[in-house]
Scaffold this active site. Structure first.
Site, PDB file in Angstrom:
ATOM      1  N   SER A 122       0.814  -1.211   0.000  1.00 52.47           N
ATOM      2  CA  SER A 122       0.000   0.000   0.000  1.00 52.47           C
ATOM      3  C   SER A 122       0.848   1.260   0.000  1.00 52.47           C
ATOM      4  CB  SER A 122      -0.928   0.020   1.223  1.00 52.47           C
ATOM      5  OG  SER A 122      -0.168  -0.043   2.413  1.00 52.47           O
ATOM      6  N   HIS A 145      -1.836  -3.117  -6.162  1.00 53.08           N
ATOM      7  CA  HIS A 145      -2.412  -2.670  -4.888  1.00 53.08           C
ATOM      8  C   HIS A 145      -3.901  -2.963  -4.887  1.00 53.08           C
ATOM      9  CE1 HIS A 145      -3.427   0.774  -1.887  1.00 53.08           C
ATOM     10  NE2 HIS A 145      -3.348  -0.400  -1.285  1.00 53.08           N
ATOM     11  N   GLU A 157      -4.943  -0.820  -8.232  1.00 50.77           N
ATOM     12  CA  GLU A 157      -3.908   0.066  -8.751  1.00 50.77           C
ATOM     13  C   GLU A 157      -2.754  -0.795  -9.256  1.00 50.77           C
ATOM     14  OE1 GLU A 157      -4.343   4.151  -6.157  1.00 50.77           O
ATOM     15  OE2 GLU A 157      -3.329   2.468  -5.204  1.00 50.77           O
ATOM     16  N   ASN A 196      -4.907   6.211  -1.784  1.00 52.35           N
ATOM     17  CA  ASN A 196      -4.552   6.415  -0.377  1.00 52.35           C
ATOM     18  C   ASN A 196      -3.874   7.764  -0.151  1.00 52.35           C
ATOM     19  OD1 ASN A 196      -5.671   4.089   0.587  1.00 52.35           O
ATOM     20  ND2 ASN A 196      -3.766   2.933   0.704  1.00 52.35           N
TER      21      ASN A 196
END
Length: 775
Positions: A122, A145, A157, A196
């Site tokens: 992440s 991800h 991702e 994120n």
């Protein structure tokens, strides 16, 4: 056309690794899930314990119990050689660079030269994980991800490095979209990638508003949830679900990793977050975080005392009136124009988020579309940042940000119109660019705005020409219920299909959920005029569904999300179904004090008989009993595959893991059936019903459920009515009956139930609270 992956290894059976493995198995792959060996025999005990724990997660990580059989467990000591057999390896071990580097070096010596390798992280830099490995390995290495939970969150991702072969990226993107049902965004190898990075900014901005601007936790969650098109968990409930320790870890990592970020100081975690983590107050997993449930009451944290207190009344003006506006864009504009505390918070938070997102291009992504998709698919937002900007007015927001002296990048200042003109998006490096659509996508927005393709419509439904002489019946009622107008439209659609030069019909829509069932409010209103109205209504709906089933041209239902009650009966009547894997379908009428009344019982009895090895009652009984329990307990499938097991969908149903493709696949199914020479199901087929002896068996099952505390006395009464219909009413022995016989029994049993006080109480409670009542 790329070669699909068939065998995958997932290294690391933690929370993410086990769930990734489960979703790969959902997609039909053979999956090797490996983890560290246990210190003592058996060596597989660690991986087995971790996977068994994951199988208990709610919502479930596998489509069905059988799905888990595709996952082969192992450990790094005894089974590492299995990696020589796989097409793709996903490393998902602990978030430590040295550990990942060591494991990647080891697997390089085992895998085939064409095996794709990805690391699921992440936030760690992807290039650093494989930087010491040979160029030929780095060409097939990249980051993947997945978002938690991988089965339910659409975003994946993909993070290539400068060395990654573009063909590898293209193949993985193709497979993830088509085979795993993912929405793929290509992210740059920057800290926390796209979703994120923006998500952490928004969350920490909310925390600062709580600490520095005098807004309460409840006020901020009200202003950052469904009101503005975001999940109910909003800011603080989401933080509790993620875990405050995880939030702190990500914030600290991000603060250290982005020294050049002009907004870096926002990522400096506030002291209150550190205090909470230090005391073991970590959110949902410890029973308290920003919220705490105590004696049935939801308390929230006081930032000054760190004590939990009852919620204070919201001081947000008439925010409830804004929340009642049905369209998101109307709510957003009303909130932006509000001159009270609610409007002030929204303008400040939106301005900060939009300007930050704009400044991150081209650092984390090249296009506003990538950021918008990442936030919609990864965080469940209805509108991404730049879509929100356009919804509020591009010039309005830009002028307001200039007035507040908030810095915007030059490319935004140079723009002459919004980010999203029709069918295009603004990309700073090249200007306005067409939005690429999947090859088989149906552009319903374009069809809806073309008057020549609207064959028929009313206020709650439309019949559209979707090309190639195929029709789409799309209903748009509130909750996608089967309202009177929707039923009127279905009748009109059938007449047009049968009399004009079309080859078939798709029934579907683009909503999150296909159908919420009958419009109970309309049904209650009709019942107040007398039972004759309801009898006529049920007869008409039964007749409509029979006409759908036996139409001379193919009719295909394209379904997704919740498909309940009458919606389930509609789908079961359709000769063919295309279902998104995430379809939750069930005959739930008993939960509102009724039984299925439009052919649902008929279909379930017929399918139970068809599943039996012979017409012997002893062979039919187990399948009939399973169908009875499914309806009596108002079971709803947890996936389209489980719907097949429960009997709601036939084995011939087409299931697509990428639900966005369902309408296009349904259209192709209509074309295929027409091309091969479509013949409707045979009419007037007699069905075995088993009579009173089997009714006694079903009634006994209901008694057992009541004694076990799984059913109320009224539930048992309703189950008795269901058993009466399923076994043929007053017939004393197994008998062949026509479909019309069971339809009549459904009708005659359904109508009197509407006058039962407990049924009326259940319906009223559901209409008022949106929750079922068990009385």
């Amino acid at each position: 056309m790329f070669k699909p992956f068939r065998t995958v290894a997932v290294l690391g059976a933690g929370v993410m690794g086990s769930q990734i493995a489960a979703h790969l198995a959902n997609a039909g792959l053979t999956v090797h899930l490996l983890d560290l060996p246990a210190a003592a025999a058996p060596k597989n005990s660690l991986v087995e314990a971790a996977f068994q724990k994951a199988l208990k997660f709610s919502p479930p990580i596998c489509f069905t119990e059988k799905t888990a059989r595709r996952i082969v467990l192992g450990n790094f000591e005894e089974h590492f050689d299995r990696l020589s057999e796989v097409d793709w390896v996903i490393e998902a071990v602990v978030e430590k660079l040295s550990v990942k580097q060591e494991l990647i070096q080891r697997l390089r010596e085992v895998i085939r030269p064409d095996t794709v390798v990805s690391t699921n992280t992440s936030g760690l830099p992807i290039h650093a994980i494989a930087e010491h490995l040979p160029p030929e390995f780095r060409q097939r290495f990249l980051g993947t991800h997945f978002f938690n939970p991988p089965r339910y969150l659409k975003l994946l991702e993909l993070i290539p490095t400068p060395d990654t072969n573009p063909e590898v990226v293209a193949r993985l993107r193709w497979f993830a979209e088509l085979g795993l049902g993912k929405g793929v965004v290509i992210a740059k190898d920057t800290p926390n990638f796209i979703a994120n990075r923006i998500g952490m900014y928004v969350t920490l901005w909310g925390l600062r508003a709580w600490l520095e601007q005098g807004y309460t936790i409840e006020e901020i969650d009200t202003l950052t949830g469904p009101l503005i098109g975001r999940p109910k968990s909003a800011t603080f409930r989401t933080a509790d679900l993620v875990g405050l320790d995880t939030l702190l870890y990500v914030a600290d990592h991000l603060y250290a990793a982005v020294p050049e970020d002009e907004s870096r100081e926002l990522f400096q975690a506030p002291d209150v977050l550190r205090k909470l983590v230090a005391t073991g107050t970590l959110g949902a997993k410890t029973g308290q975080g920003f919220y705490k449930k105590q004696h049935g009451q939801i308390l929230s944290l006081n930032p000054s005392t760190l004590a939990y207190e009852p919620a204070q009344p919201l001081n947000l003006g008439d925010v409830d009136a804004m929340a009642r506006l049905p369209h998101l864009r109307d709510r957003l504009r009303a909130l932006y124009q509000d001159d009270g505390r609610a409007g002030h918070f929204f303008r400040q938070s939106v301005g900060a988020m939009l300007s930050y997102s704009a400044r991150r291009i081209p650092e984390i992504a090249d296009s506003p579309l990538d950021i918008d998709r990442a936030m919609r698919w990864g965080f469940g937002w209805e509108l991404g940042p730049f879509e929100l900007w356009d919804a509020l007015g591009f010039e309005t927001i830009r002028n307001d940000l200039h007035a507040q002296q908030i810095a915007l990048p030059d490319w935004v200042n140079a723009m002459s119109r919004g980010f999203y003109p029709p069918q295009a998006v603004y990309v700073p490096a090249i200007g306005y660019s067409p939005i690429e659509q999947p090859a088989d996508a149906l552009d319903l927005n374009a069809i809806r705005t073309d008057a020549s393709r609207i064959v028929w419509k009313n206020a709650e439904a439309a019949l559209l020409d979707i090309g190639d002489r195929v029709l789409l019946y799309e209903f748009r009622s509130k909750g996608n219920t089967l309202s009177f107008q929707v039923i009127t439209g279905l009748n009109a659609a059938l007449k047009i299909l049968e009399t004009e030069d079309y080859i078939g019909l798709v029934i579907g829509n683009e909503s999150e959920h296909f159908c919420g069932g009958a419009n109970l409010a309309e049904m209650v209103q009709a019942a107040q005029t007398g039972p004759e109205s309801i009898v006529q209504l049920i007869e008409q709906f039964q007749d409509l569904l029979q006409r759908i089933r036996y139409a001379s041209k193919p009719i295909v239902a394209a379904i997704q999300g919740r498909v309940l009650g009458g919606g389930c009966e509609l789908v079961m009547a359709c000769p063919q179904v295309v279902a998104a894997a995430e379809t939750y379908i069930g005959l739930v009428e008993l939960s509102v004090g009724l039984i299925p009344g439009a052919g649902g019982i008929l279909r379930m009895v017929s399918r139970a008989v068809e599943r039996a090895a012979s017409d012997s009652p002893s062979q039919i009984q187990p399948f009939l009993k399973a169908a009875f329990e499914t309806i009596a307990m108002a079971k709803v499938s947890s996936s389209a595959y489980e719907a097949q097991e429960l009997g709601f969908l036939l084995p011939t149903a087409r299931i697509v893991i990428n639900g966005d493709r369902r309408l296009a696949v349904a259209k192709a199914e209509v074309q295929h059936l027409a091309r091969i020479g479509y013949l409707p199901p045979p009419e007037n087929t007699a069905i075995w019903v088993l009579g009173r002896p089997t009714r006694a068996l079903l009634n006994h099952a209901a008694y057992i459920y009541q004694q076990g505390g799984f059913a109320s006395e009224y539930d048992r009464y309703l189950a008795g009515q269901l058993a009466y219909v399923m076994t043929g009413g007053d017939l004393t022995a197994p008998t062949l009956v026509p479909e019309s016989y069971l339809l009549r029994l459904e009708r005659e049993t359904f109508v009197p139930l509407l006058s039962q006080p407990k049924t009326q109480a259940r319906i009223a409670h559901l209409l008022q609270t949106k929750k079922p009542l068990r009385n």
